[in-house]
Design a protein around this motif. Structure first.
Motif, PDB file in Angstrom:
ATOM      1  N   PRO A  95       0.611  -1.234  -0.228  1.00 50.46           N
ATOM      2  CA  PRO A  95       0.156   0.020   0.026  1.00 50.46           C
ATOM      3  C   PRO A  95       0.871   1.231  -0.020  1.00 50.46           C
ATOM      4  CG  PRO A  95      -0.923  -1.660   1.601  1.00 50.46           C
ATOM      5  CD  PRO A  95       0.574  -2.101   1.189  1.00 50.46           C
ATOM      6  N   ALA A  96       1.979   1.068   0.018  1.00 51.82           N
ATOM      7  CA  ALA A  96       2.999   2.450  -0.011  1.00 51.82           C
ATOM      8  C   ALA A  96       3.532   2.960  -1.384  1.00 51.82           C
ATOM      9  CB  ALA A  96       4.235   2.078   0.931  1.00 51.82           C
ATOM     10  N   LEU A  97       2.756   2.013  -2.234  1.00 45.99           N
ATOM     11  CA  LEU A  97       2.913   2.404  -3.586  1.00 45.99           C
ATOM     12  C   LEU A  97       1.425   2.733  -4.080  1.00 45.99           C
ATOM     13  CD1 LEU A  97       4.925  -0.623  -4.941  1.00 45.99           C
ATOM     14  CD2 LEU A  97       5.879   1.624  -4.221  1.00 45.99           C
ATOM     15  N   SER A  98       1.281   4.042  -4.552  1.00 47.30           N
ATOM     16  CA  SER A  98       0.207   4.439  -4.932  1.00 47.30           C
ATOM     17  C   SER A  98      -0.858   3.602  -6.037  1.00 47.30           C
ATOM     18  CB  SER A  98       0.167   6.228  -5.275  1.00 47.30           C
ATOM     19  OG  SER A  98       1.111   6.009  -6.353  1.00 47.30           O
ATOM     20  N   THR A  99       0.311   2.896  -6.965  1.00 47.00           N
ATOM     21  CA  THR A  99      -0.385   2.018  -8.067  1.00 47.00           C
ATOM     22  C   THR A  99      -1.121   1.039  -7.523  1.00 47.00           C
ATOM     23  OG1 THR A  99       1.736   0.966  -8.447  1.00 47.00           O
ATOM     24  CG2 THR A  99       1.063   3.102  -9.688  1.00 47.00           C
TER      25      THR A  99
END
Ligand code: TYM
Length: 410
Positions: A229-233
């Motif tokens: 979830p730390a990757l916006s994609t």
């Protein structure tokens, strides 16, 4: 020896990830134990984990950039450590977006007072910066680590979501998801998990999390789930395919996941996630351990009645007072170890009142029973209004927060 998985500046100190602060303190996502009555030595932890102090300069900058007084959890050093918070403020000053990410591992149907801390700060940050937040409920993690069936963990995720919603997150800017439901629906999330898994070796997760040969393989893969979830994609419904920087408020026990992710993110073309770390809300018995749902006597649950709350504080809250009233009047109490005082620092937002209590208790003018009564009078209405807000959350409202949808965000 400190090992890095990139050639550049690394957050991944494998030696540090044995997670002891020197000889005594143990801090990892599953254990928090100190040998001192004052609790964990957080300065040592900052050095060992390689994060930075939230110093006055950062707090002043927060106020300058937002035009608001910083929240008392920041003001008082309860959030005491950060990674890259200045970059997030730069981003905001430049009028560019960022989002918040935090989470909860649903191991019990009721959360406790300590769990509220990161969520209270997140709600404040959401309001002040007007940003979206994604909240992960790791029912998969709890099923892997505890003797809990998938179905039970999933059910508790939805119960916990009601507690989180009751904190007041903006329905148009908040997405709450249970891993067991969302990951199967979202190919982009799963793809990011695999990308992360491809960047981290077994040796590295062993170094960071202490996994051993007899741990089930689900545990070994799990860090990629909490990191994704730390990757916006991972949230195409909110961010499309845009790469948006992420800020993660949590207690410092969760840092290992994000130290790992900070090494991986640039290799996947993303900015490293920024972090705000809090200290632990201590157990009723004292600051040697954190409040934990697995020990009912150490814990004030969000479902406790006023009677239960009063009895737990009066019976179990460790006192920094002296053995007799005479001695207490003469020598005064010790606020550094007194749990009722410590809890007030988290929940009494009036600085002047808190300072008066500290002076009165330290001088002996205020007795332990009186201090405990102040705490009970402050926490009772907080719990009652939380319970009232929670009771009003219908299945329809729950569904709105937990259905993947576009948020109010450009
Ligand atoms: P969990 O359920 O153990 O804790 C949820 C959040 O509460 C913090 N916390 C505490 N804070 C202060 N005092 C305490 N006594 C205390 N106990 C727990 C935790 O640091 C956490 O922020 N694996 C995670 C769930 C998770 C998560 C995340 C947490 C998934 N993604 C992203 C933070 C950020 C867990 O089991 O948290």
């Amino acid at each position: 020896m400190t090992t890095s998985i990139t050639n550049g500046v690394s957050d991944l100190h494998l030696e540090g990830d044995k997670m002891t602060t020197g000889t005594e303190d143990i801090v990892d996502p599953w254990n928090v134990v100190s040998s001192s009555d004052k609790g964990i030595d957080y300065d040592k932890l900052i050095t060992r984990f390689g994060s930075s102090h939230i110093d006055q300069e950062l707090k002043d900058r927060f106020e300058k950039v937002t035009g608001k007084q910083v929240h008392h959890l920041l003001r008082r050093g309860i959030f005491f450590s950060h990674r890259d918070m200045h970059s997030i403020l730069n981003q905001y000053e430049a009028g560019k977006p960022f989002y918040l990410y935090t989470g909860r591992g649903p191991s019990s149907s009721s959360m406790h007072l300590g769990h509220l801390i990161p969520f209270i700060l997140c709600k404040w940050l959401q309001d002040v910066f007007s940003v979206p937040i994604v909240i992960q409920l790791t029912d998969d993690e709890k099923c892997l680590w505890k003797d809990i069936k998938l179905e039970e963990a999933n059910k508790m995720a939805y119960e916990n979501a009601k507690d989180i919603i009751a904190i007041g997150f903006d329905i148009n800017k908040t997405f709450i998801f249970a891993d067991l439901d969302y990951i199967g629906q979202c190919p982009e999330f799963y793809r990011n998990m695999i990308r992360i898994q491809k960047c981290v070796t077994f040796n590295q997760v062993k170094g960071i999390f202490g996994f051993g040969d007899s741990d089930v393989i689900g545990k070994i893969c799990f860090p990629a789930v909490q990191a994704a979830p730390a990757l916006s994609t991972s949230f195409p419904q909110i961010f499309n395919d845009k790469k948006i920087p992420c800020l993660i408020p949590c207690a410092i026990d969760q840092d290992p996941y994000f130290r790992m992710m900070r090494d991986v993110a640039p290799r996947l073309g993303f900015q490293k996630p920024a972090l705000l770390h809090s200290v632990f809300f201590p157990a009723l018995q004292g600051a040697k351990t954190k409040m934990s749902a697995s020990d009912p006597n150490s814990t004030i649950l969000l479902t406790d009645t006023p009677k239960q709350l009063k009895s737990k504080i009066n019976k179990h809250a460790f006192s920094g007072g002296q053995a007799t009233v005479e001695e207490h009047r003469e020598r005064g109490g010790n606020c550094d170890v007194d749990i009722a005082y410590q809890y007030l620092t988290f929940f009494l937002d009036d600085d002047d009142k808190l300072e008066k209590i500290r002076k009165d208790y330290s001088s002996g003018a205020m007795l332990t029973g009186e201090l405990k009564k102040v705490l009970i009078d402050i926490v009772t209405p907080i719990l009652q209004s939380h319970q009232e807000r929670r009771a009003k959350i219908t299945d329809e409202v729950l569904k709105q927060y937990m259905t993947p949808k576009k948020l109010n965000f450009d």
